[in-house]
Design a protein around this motif. Sequence first.
Motif, PDB file in Angstrom:
ATOM      1  N   GLU A  59      -1.085  10.111   3.044  1.00 37.90           N
ATOM      2  CA  GLU A  59      -1.072   8.892   3.757  1.00 37.90           C
ATOM      3  C   GLU A  59      -1.003   8.820   5.097  1.00 37.90           C
ATOM      4  OE1 GLU A  59       0.471   5.642   0.629  1.00 37.90           O
ATOM      5  OE2 GLU A  59       1.829   7.062   0.924  1.00 37.90           O
ATOM      6  N   LEU A  82      -1.131   3.105   1.351  1.00 43.41           N
ATOM      7  CA  LEU A  82      -0.534   1.826   0.611  1.00 43.41           C
ATOM      8  C   LEU A  82      -1.512   1.322  -0.488  1.00 43.41           C
ATOM      9  CD1 LEU A  82       1.149  -0.121   3.396  1.00 43.41           C
ATOM     10  CD2 LEU A  82       2.211   1.573   2.030  1.00 43.41           C
ATOM     11  N   GLU A  83      -2.207   2.324  -1.254  1.00 39.87           N
ATOM     12  CA  GLU A  83      -3.282   1.751  -2.315  1.00 39.87           C
ATOM     13  C   GLU A  83      -2.623   0.966  -3.344  1.00 39.87           C
ATOM     14  OE1 GLU A  83      -6.247   2.060  -1.563  1.00 39.87           O
ATOM     15  OE2 GLU A  83      -6.087   3.495   0.138  1.00 39.87           O
ATOM     16  N   GLY A  84      -1.436   1.128  -3.827  1.00 43.03           N
ATOM     17  CA  GLY A  84      -1.135   0.373  -4.738  1.00 43.03           C
ATOM     18  C   GLY A  84      -0.571  -0.957  -4.263  1.00 43.03           C
ATOM     19  N   ALA A  85       0.133  -1.209  -3.175  1.00 40.66           N
ATOM     20  CA  ALA A  85       0.311  -2.431  -2.515  1.00 40.66           C
ATOM     21  C   ALA A  85      -0.850  -3.160  -1.991  1.00 40.66           C
ATOM     22  CB  ALA A  85       1.128  -2.055  -1.142  1.00 40.66           C
ATOM     23  N   LYS A  86      -1.993  -2.676  -1.794  1.00 40.14           N
ATOM     24  CA  LYS A  86      -3.270  -3.333  -1.340  1.00 40.14           C
ATOM     25  C   LYS A  86      -3.768  -3.846  -2.649  1.00 40.14           C
ATOM     26  CE  LYS A  86      -4.797  -0.116   1.739  1.00 40.14           C
ATOM     27  NZ  LYS A  86      -5.928   0.403   2.467  1.00 40.14           N
ATOM     28  N   GLU A  87      -3.759  -3.046  -3.719  1.00 43.18           N
ATOM     29  CA  GLU A  87      -4.411  -3.611  -4.905  1.00 43.18           C
ATOM     30  C   GLU A  87      -3.540  -4.901  -5.298  1.00 43.18           C
ATOM     31  OE1 GLU A  87      -4.664  -1.335  -9.073  1.00 43.18           O
ATOM     32  OE2 GLU A  87      -5.682  -0.064  -7.480  1.00 43.18           O
ATOM     33  N   GLU A  88      -2.540  -4.679  -5.470  1.00 43.84           N
ATOM     34  CA  GLU A  88      -1.594  -5.808  -5.996  1.00 43.84           C
ATOM     35  C   GLU A  88      -1.600  -7.157  -4.982  1.00 43.84           C
ATOM     36  OE1 GLU A  88       2.609  -5.450  -7.054  1.00 43.84           O
ATOM     37  OE2 GLU A  88       2.311  -3.067  -6.921  1.00 43.84           O
ATOM     38  N   ILE A 101       6.543  -6.559  -3.951  1.00 49.19           N
ATOM     39  CA  ILE A 101       5.277  -5.484  -3.636  1.00 49.19           C
ATOM     40  C   ILE A 101       6.037  -4.487  -2.869  1.00 49.19           C
ATOM     41  CG2 ILE A 101       3.262  -4.986  -2.576  1.00 49.19           C
ATOM     42  CD1 ILE A 101       2.381  -8.109  -3.437  1.00 49.19           C
TER      43      ILE A 101
END
Length: 270
Positions: A192, A22-28, A183
Amino acid sequence: SKAKLFDEKTDIKTTFKDVAGLEGAKEEIQEIVEFLKNPEKYTNLGGKIPKGALLVGPPGTGKTLLAKAVAGEAQVPFFSLSGSDFVEMFVGVGASRVRDLFKQAKEKSPAIIFIDEIDAVGRARGKSNMSGGNDERENTLNQLLTEMDGFGTNSNVIVLAATNRADVLDKALMRAGRFDRQIFVDLPDIRERAEIFKVHLAPLKKVEGLDTEFLAKQTPGFSGADIANVCNEAALIAARNNKTAVDKQDFLDAVDRIVGGLEKKNKIVT
Ligand code: ATP
């Protein structure tokens, strides 16, 4: 007896390290941590801190975990409740419960409010199924909208809500100043899944050299929750067989069990 509508947790230990993939979600969502920790940095320049974000994705993909990690990272209290509780348990009092919740969160701000299954309250209005109780749901939803509009941008309460059906939500919820950010929290890909296995293998007593990539290959379509389940089930299977460490075969047996369970569940649905 009066059941508690919401749960309040402080001193949360969950952080982004506990959320695998969940890299994208974490970044957001990292941005929300920054807003909570250092609101003035943003408001000084005239910006308005967002009041809410919607976490959208299939069941068991880590939406609750991610919301909790935001509270853990920012070290703020975490008020959580489920939309279905609202509607099912408190006929006639949904709206006042929403008021209570926001009042308490504001008193303890900065804070996170997390509403799981927001679709239970947030389905589009005016599409009554004539089953009654719909007015109750609408009153609750209206109160939620009122609360989100009402609290000032400096109240520093951020509302995170989770759903797997963003398409059924009342558009009013997504308007600017409410849940105006989405998100996406998707099912994990093979890489993942290996990461998620690493997280859930860590606390187990296991043989050396277990290959998380192999386990990831055996579990296509599994959510993070399914993988957590596999790891737990594997430990129970190993114990049942009086082993002193969980081994590869225990994981394969656990995967079979979970796949069996998932197939049963799908049969009931279809
Ligand atoms: P639901 O829509 O059913 O409420 P959810 O998306 O909120 O599901 P969680 O409750 O966060 O899912 O996930 C359940 C459990 O599955 C977590 O407590 C965790 O143990 C495990 N899990 C899910 N996703 C991940 C992940 N990305 N990394 C590590 N563990 C995960």
